[in-house]
Design a protein around this motif. Structure first.
Motif, short mmCIF file in Angstrom:
data_model
loop_
_atom_site.label_atom_id
_atom_site.label_comp_id
_atom_site.label_asym_id
_atom_site.label_seq_id
_atom_site.Cartn_x
_atom_site.Cartn_y
_atom_site.Cartn_z
N GLU A 1 0.82 -1.15 -0.01
CA GLU A 1 -0.21 -0.04 0.09
C GLU A 1 0.84 1.15 -0.01
O GLU A 1 1.51 1.39 0.94
CB GLU A 1 -0.90 0.11 1.28
CG GLU A 1 -1.82 1.05 1.23
CD GLU A 1 -2.78 1.10 2.44
OE1 GLU A 1 -3.70 2.38 2.62
OE2 GLU A 1 -2.78 0.08 3.31
N VAL A 2 0.93 1.88 -1.26
CA VAL A 2 1.94 2.95 -1.32
C VAL A 2 1.57 4.22 -0.78
O VAL A 2 0.58 4.72 -0.97
CB VAL A 2 2.42 3.17 -2.70
CG1 VAL A 2 3.38 4.10 -3.02
CG2 VAL A 2 3.13 1.71 -3.26
N LEU A 3 2.06 4.96 -0.10
CA LEU A 3 1.82 6.45 0.66
C LEU A 3 2.20 7.60 0.04
O LEU A 3 1.96 8.61 0.31
CB LEU A 3 1.95 6.23 2.20
CG LEU A 3 1.39 4.97 2.89
CD1 LEU A 3 1.93 5.26 4.39
CD2 LEU A 3 -0.09 4.79 2.63
N ALA A 4 3.58 7.08 -0.63
CA ALA A 4 4.21 8.21 -1.07
C ALA A 4 5.12 7.75 -2.22
O ALA A 4 5.80 6.54 -2.13
CB ALA A 4 5.13 9.04 -0.25
N THR A 5 5.41 8.52 -3.46
CA THR A 5 6.49 8.06 -4.57
C THR A 5 7.06 9.28 -4.86
O THR A 5 7.37 10.12 -4.24
CB THR A 5 5.39 7.84 -5.63
OG1 THR A 5 4.68 9.13 -6.11
CG2 THR A 5 4.40 6.75 -5.72
N THR A 6 8.27 8.87 -5.92
CA THR A 6 9.02 9.78 -6.31
C THR A 6 9.07 9.59 -8.03
O THR A 6 8.95 8.41 -8.41
CB THR A 6 10.36 9.92 -5.75
OG1 THR A 6 11.29 10.97 -6.27
CG2 THR A 6 11.07 8.59 -6.15
N THR A 7 9.50 10.35 -8.68
CA THR A 7 9.36 10.16 -9.96
C THR A 7 10.76 10.61 -10.55
O THR A 7 11.51 11.61 -10.43
CB THR A 7 8.52 11.25 -10.95
OG1 THR A 7 7.33 11.09 -10.35
CG2 THR A 7 8.88 10.93 -12.31
N PHE A 8 11.71 9.58 -11.25
CA PHE A 8 12.95 9.64 -11.68
C PHE A 8 12.83 10.64 -13.09
O PHE A 8 11.95 10.63 -13.81
CB PHE A 8 13.31 8.41 -12.11
CG PHE A 8 14.01 7.73 -10.53
CD1 PHE A 8 15.22 7.92 -10.50
CD2 PHE A 8 13.07 6.96 -9.94
CE1 PHE A 8 15.70 7.09 -9.14
CE2 PHE A 8 13.63 6.53 -8.79
CZ PHE A 8 14.70 6.59 -8.41
N THR A 9 14.02 11.23 -13.30
CA THR A 9 14.28 11.93 -14.60
C THR A 9 15.27 11.01 -15.18
O THR A 9 15.76 10.18 -14.71
CB THR A 9 14.96 13.30 -14.31
OG1 THR A 9 16.30 13.08 -13.87
CG2 THR A 9 14.13 13.99 -13.44
N GLY A 10 15.53 11.25 -16.31
CA GLY A 10 16.49 10.52 -17.13
C GLY A 10 18.00 11.04 -17.03
O GLY A 10 18.79 10.65 -17.66
N ASP A 11 18.33 11.98 -16.17
CA ASP A 11 19.57 12.59 -15.95
C ASP A 11 20.68 11.73 -15.50
O ASP A 11 21.68 12.01 -16.27
CB ASP A 11 19.45 13.78 -14.79
CG ASP A 11 18.49 14.98 -15.27
OD1 ASP A 11 18.02 15.18 -16.24
OD2 ASP A 11 18.19 15.53 -14.35
N HIS A 12 20.37 10.68 -14.84
CA HIS A 12 21.66 9.76 -14.68
C HIS A 12 21.33 8.50 -15.21
O HIS A 12 22.41 7.53 -15.26
CB HIS A 12 21.57 9.59 -13.01
CG HIS A 12 21.71 11.14 -12.44
ND1 HIS A 12 23.03 11.90 -12.52
CD2 HIS A 12 20.83 11.80 -11.76
CE1 HIS A 12 22.56 13.17 -11.72
NE2 HIS A 12 21.44 12.99 -11.44
N ALA A 13 20.19 8.23 -15.81
CA ALA A 13 20.14 6.81 -16.35
C ALA A 13 18.81 7.12 -17.40
O ALA A 13 17.82 7.02 -16.80
CB ALA A 13 19.72 5.62 -15.42
#
Length: 214
Positions: free
Chosen positions: A151-163
């Motif tokens: 049950e996910v309560l918080a997320t983050t979104t990756f950029t392509g800056d490092h991969a």
């Protein structure tokens, strides 16, 4: 009085002893009797089945079969499990039964320590109530393999800056789950002890500990 066990060790770069002291202080403020150990041997003690909460802070290490069996049995029986960052999410890479219980395993932190954002996905949950919908954070940006039943309560979104191939990937940061009768809480925030000074991180961790404890 509820009782909690903190077991710390493993890679020193995650400052496990300092983190253990902070978590112990939190739990003592909430009325727990806290036991602190620095060996995985503590997981083999049958008495952990009577605890309210177990907090592993043990990165990149190994756990013996009998220690793991006793730990998972305790959680399945109703003992809460809660932790953060690599201390719980990268504790025992070879122990798939442990990862099954936790609900995830660290696999990478592209860019190492960087600035990123955390997005609250369940603001109505008591653990996240009153927190900003999005807040900035600076730490290792954890890319994890995660259980879809969390049950996910918080997320983050990756950029392509490092991969570049993970550009736009939405990754769980905070989750809770059940393992048998036990409650399991995890937050990927907290690379070093000073991050407990970030109000959002500190609040999430304290509330998560209390939610997991029976």
């Amino acid at each position: 009085m509820r009782e909690a066990l903190i077991v710390w060790g493993g890679w020193s770069g995650h400052e496990p002893e300092q983190g253990a002291n902070i978590i112990a202080g939190m739990l003592e403020e909430e009325g727990f009797k806290v036991y602190v150990e620095n060996s995985t041997e503590a997981f083999a003690d049958p008495a952990i089945a009577d605890m309210s909460l177990i907090v592993p802070i043990y990165t990149m290490s190994k756990i013996e079969k009998e220690e793991l069996l006793n730990l998972t049995k305790a959680v399945e029986g109703g003992v809460g499990l809660a932790g953060y960052h690599g201390g719980m999410g990268d504790a025992f890479r070879e122990a798939v039964e442990y990862q099954f219980m936790v609900g995830g395993q660290w696999v990478a932190h592209p860019g190492n320590i960087i600035d990123y954002h955390v997005d609250v996905t369940k603001p109505e949950d008591p653990i996240m109530a009153g927190l900003p919908a999005r807040f900035p954070y600076r730490s290792e940006h954890y890319y994890m393999h995660v259980d879809p039943s969390n049950e996910v309560l918080a997320t983050t979104t990756f950029t392509g800056d490092h991969a570049y191939w993970i550009d736009g990937v939405v990754m769980p940061v905070v989750w809770k789950r059940r393992h048998g009768k036990g409650r399991v809480f995890y937050s990927s925030l907290g690379h070093v002890a000073s991050e407990f000074q970030v109000p959002e991180m500190n609040t999430i961790m304290r509330r998560g500990l209390l939610w997991a404890a029976r």
